[in-house]
Design a protein around this motif. Structure first.
Motif, PDB file in Angstrom:
ATOM      1  N   GLY A  42       0.518  -0.751  -0.178  1.00  0.00           N
ATOM      2  CA  GLY A  42       0.035  -0.181  -0.260  1.00  0.00           C
ATOM      3  C   GLY A  42       0.759   1.281   0.201  1.00  0.00           C
ATOM      4  O   GLY A  42       0.570   2.498  -0.399  1.00  0.00           O
ATOM      5  N   GLN A  46       0.860   3.718  -2.986  1.00  0.00           N
ATOM      6  CA  GLN A  46       1.133   5.381  -2.465  1.00  0.00           C
ATOM      7  C   GLN A  46       2.048   6.586  -3.115  1.00  0.00           C
ATOM      8  O   GLN A  46       1.926   7.850  -3.583  1.00  0.00           O
ATOM      9  N   SER A 270      -3.780  11.252  -1.658  1.00  0.00           N
ATOM     10  CA  SER A 270      -3.164   9.705  -0.756  1.00  0.00           C
ATOM     11  C   SER A 270      -4.592  10.317  -0.029  1.00  0.00           C
ATOM     12  O   SER A 270      -3.834   9.186   0.854  1.00  0.00           O
ATOM     13  N   THR A 273      -5.270   6.540  -1.123  1.00  0.00           N
ATOM     14  CA  THR A 273      -3.852   5.696  -0.540  1.00  0.00           C
ATOM     15  C   THR A 273      -3.813   5.156   0.801  1.00  0.00           C
ATOM     16  O   THR A 273      -3.733   3.856   0.652  1.00  0.00           O
ATOM     17  N   THR A 277      -3.997   1.749   1.856  1.00  0.00           N
ATOM     18  CA  THR A 277      -3.264   0.717   3.023  1.00  0.00           C
ATOM     19  C   THR A 277      -3.591   0.567   4.047  1.00  0.00           C
ATOM     20  O   THR A 277      -3.160  -0.854   4.316  1.00  0.00           O
TER      21      THR A 277
END
Ligand SMILES: Nc1ncnc2c1ncn2[C@@H]1O[C@H](COP(=O)(O)OP(=O)(O)O)[C@@H](O)[C@H]1O
Ligand SMILES: [Mg+2]
Lengths: 401, 263
Positions: A42, A46, A270, A273, A277
């Motif tokens: 993850g 990212q 961000s 992601t 994650t």
């Protein structure tokens, strides 16, 4: 009892039942290993997406025509962005420092007997700065060349290699859609992958492109660079009102364009992601939980099996807390050792995946967190069996067969 | 049988209360171990069973005592209470003047650790620990230093100086019981309690264990041995014979009655 003695005894009773200990640890190994691998994947994803977006430029804003379509199917892009719009944005929005109109399409390009098909992009000199390109060799075309509709071209490094191999392209003449262009510069490789390869394109003055190659005056997009400390929100609003005025939109009419800001894109990506994650980590975390339940299960069996031993220990003077500590320690040792092995496996697996075209980045903090969670799980799931052991009546425990 | 038993031993409550203060003082007096009117009851299927029914005993320092009686007479229950594994339902129990009959489980664990040495019929050594490690265990729970050295010393005393690193399953039954005895004496306890220590041994090993107890007795240790073997009882200077949770007879062994002129 002395701490090291307790550890020694716990290790010994784990070693006495190696297969069972290993099977118990397996839950923690898989749990911690998969959590670390998932978080690494993850995080890697990212970082890659963010660096791709960052490579697009610095403080970048881009105006695109709004897509029209029904039910998500794009029918056509509106032809409504003009060079006049680009000029107005630069003139009327003080925080906008640089602007470049952009229009392009794929064209057949030849040099002597070599030919290639690549994106030909018409733009202004400022594109270089706005999109964060560097010249590796030669130079970028200048304002005069743009105004004079000069036939000059700057090549991406891959395009240059496709046409010229190891020869020096500077000063050579190439043919783009039947027009002769002089190669005056080569871009430095950006190497970023994805939907667009900036290394395989040809930049020409937008004026030349409009009149000689593309035969149209509407732009694909307008790229802009803001001042470093500008308030994105404010600049966006100013750009919108400038464009709405120029497009004669009345109050309440929907805008016929979109403005993307690199900063907002970075934030959104961000956030997305990060959530992804966390989600991956949580799914892997379920196996940690299952591992914890496995530890509890085995510890309960162990306590039952060793009832007599517990009775003997109590008879010779072990307090309830001594027994509690002994079995807690066994549970925690299993989970921490399992966690350490799992961390090693997770790191190894992440590196392996990293070399398989994916990006996986292990963060030390994630390893520490995963191992702490493993220890926490050992404490949590080890407590009840250990408490049961500590509460045993010594006489009944001694009589247990 | 049971109803009769219950009736015969029901002392009127006021009388017990009156005599209590004096009795406690007596129990706290000289003598390493003193019990007064110790009662332990069990409820079995709704009926009360008095496993111990008013046991009053004094054991002096350095004595070697056999506790005999038929099965179910309460010998093990008495050992559990004397060994602080269990508390009496009523009555008093003093070890070296300290009242231990109303202590909590961790305090009892401390007393067991410092003042009692247990020897079991089935040895009860911890598997996969060497002789030294088994013997040093009580010292480790006491948090004492030089545990290994003291454990080795104790093993020398029981004659196993050459079996220090053997695990229980590498030792014979007699040797295992010696390790257990070493574990019982390593903390230098006030009293050693052995519940049928030769019950699982052949007669030769059993004799050796008895000789070991005699040696320890000669060194001045206080030892209680539960047994139903008259030969072992005869071997001890004093025999406490139990029946139905009560002390039936307390004195020189029955086999030696004529020789010692009765009690
Ligand atoms: N935990 C217990 N629950 C119920 N009854 C018990 C328990 N322990 C001992 N007893 C009873 O107490 C009596 C004395 O038992 P015990 O002290 O083991 O005798 P001994 O050791 O002399 O054979 C027996 O009647 C036995 O059934
Ligand atoms: Mg018994």
């Amino acid at each position: 009892m002395l701490f090291w003695t307790t550890i020694k005894l716990a290790l010994r009773s784990l070693a006495a039942n190696k297969l069972r200990t290993l099977l118990t640890m397996l839950g923690m190994i898989i749990g911690v290993g998969s959590v670390i691998t998932m978080l690494a994947l993850g995080h890697g994803m990212q970082q890659q997406v963010l660096s791709n977006i960052s490579a697009m430029g610095k403080n970048l804003l881009a105006v695109h025509p709004k897509w029209t379509g029904t039910n998500g199917v794009i029918n056509a892009t509106r032809e409504n962005l003009t060079v006049g719009d680009a000029r107005a944005l630069l003139r009327d929005v003080p925080q906008i420092r640089r602007v470049t109109p952009v229009l392009g399409q794929r064209e057949q390009v030849t040099y002597l007997n070599k030919n290639t098909n690549c994106e030909v992009v018409g733009c202004a000199t400022t594109l270089l700065v706005v999109r964060n390109y560097t010249i590796a060799k030669g130079r970028m075309f200048n304002h005069f060349e743009t105004r004079l509709e000069s036939h000059v071209a700057v090549l991406g490094p891959e395009t240059a290699y496709d046409l010229f191999g190891v020869l020096n392209p500077i000063g050579q003449t190439i043919n783009i859609a039947g027009n002769q262009f002089e190669v005056i510069g080569i871009l430095k490789s950006k190497g970023s992958r994805g939907w667009f390869n900036p290394d395989n394109q040809i930049l020409i003055p937008y004026t030349t492109g409009m009149d000689q190659i593309f035969g149209r005056f509407y732009l694909d997009h307008i790229d802009m660079q803001m001042a470093g400390k500008a308030n994105v929100e404010k600049v966006l609003n100013e750009c919108i009102s400038v464009l709405r005025r120029r497009h004669h939109l009345l109050f309440g009419d929907p805008s016929d364009f979109h403005i993307f800001s690199q900063e907002q894109l970075l934030q959104t990506v961000s956030r997305v992601t990060e959530t992804l994650t966390l989600f991956l980590g949580a799914v892997a975390g379920i196996s940690l939980l299952v591992g914890g339940i496995g530890i509890m299960n085995i510890m309960l069996v162990t306590v039952t099996e060793r009832t007599r031993e517990i009775g003997v220990r109590k008879a010779i003077g072990a307090c309830n807390s001594d027994i509690l500590r002994q079995f807690m320690l066994e549970a925690v040792l299993v989970s921490v050792l399992g966690g350490a092995l799992g961390a090693a496996m997770g790191v190894a697996l992440s590196h392996f995946i990293h070399f398989q075209k994916f990006v996986a980045q292990v963060q030390t903090s994630n390893v520490v967190i995963a191992m702490s969670i493993a220890a926490g799980i050992g404490i949590f799931f080890g407590y009840y069996p250990a408490w049961r052991a500590a509460q045993l009546n010594p006489i009944e425990a001694l009589r247990y067969e | 049988m049971r109803p009769v038993e219950l009736m015969t031993h029901t002392t009127p409550e006021p009388a017990r209360l009156q005599s209590r203060a004096g009795a406690v003082a007596a129990a706290a007096g000289p003598g390493l171990i003193r019990t007064h009117n110790v009662v332990k009851r069990y409820l079995v299927g709704g009926t009360e069973v008095r496993a111990l029914d008013g046991v009053t005993l004094t054991i002096h320092e350095g004595e070697l005592v056999a506790i005999t009686g038929s099965s179910g007479s309460g010998k093990s229950t008495l050992m559990n209470i004397l060994g602080c594994l269990d508390s009496p339902d009523s009555g008093d129990y003093f070890i070296a003047g300290e009242d231990v009959s109303k202590l909590k489980s961790d305090q009892l664990a401390r007393i067991r650790n410092r003042r009692i040495g247990f020897v079991f019929q089935s040895f009860n050594l911890l598997p996969r620990l060497s002789s030294v490690e088994n013997v040093e265990l009580p010292l480790l729970y006491a948090g004492r230093h030089h545990a290994a050295a003291k454990a080795r010393e104790a093993l020398e005393i029981v004659g196993l100086g050459d079996r220090l690193d053997h695990e229980p399953n590498q030792l014979s039954g007699g040797q295992r019981q010696r390790v257990a005895i070493a574990r019982a004496i390593v903390t230098d306890p006030a009293i050693i309690l052995a519940d049928e220590p030769t019950g699982n041994l052949d007669s030769r090993s059993g004799d050796e264990i008895l000789k070991l107890f005699e040696t320890l007795h000669q060194q001045g240790r206080t030892i209680l041995i539960v047994t139903h073997d008259p030969d072992i009882a005869a071997f001890c200077p004093r025999e406490i014979n139990m029946r139905d949770g009560k002390v039936l007879r307390d004195g020189a062994p029955a086999a030696g009655l004529t020789a010692h002129g009765g009690d």
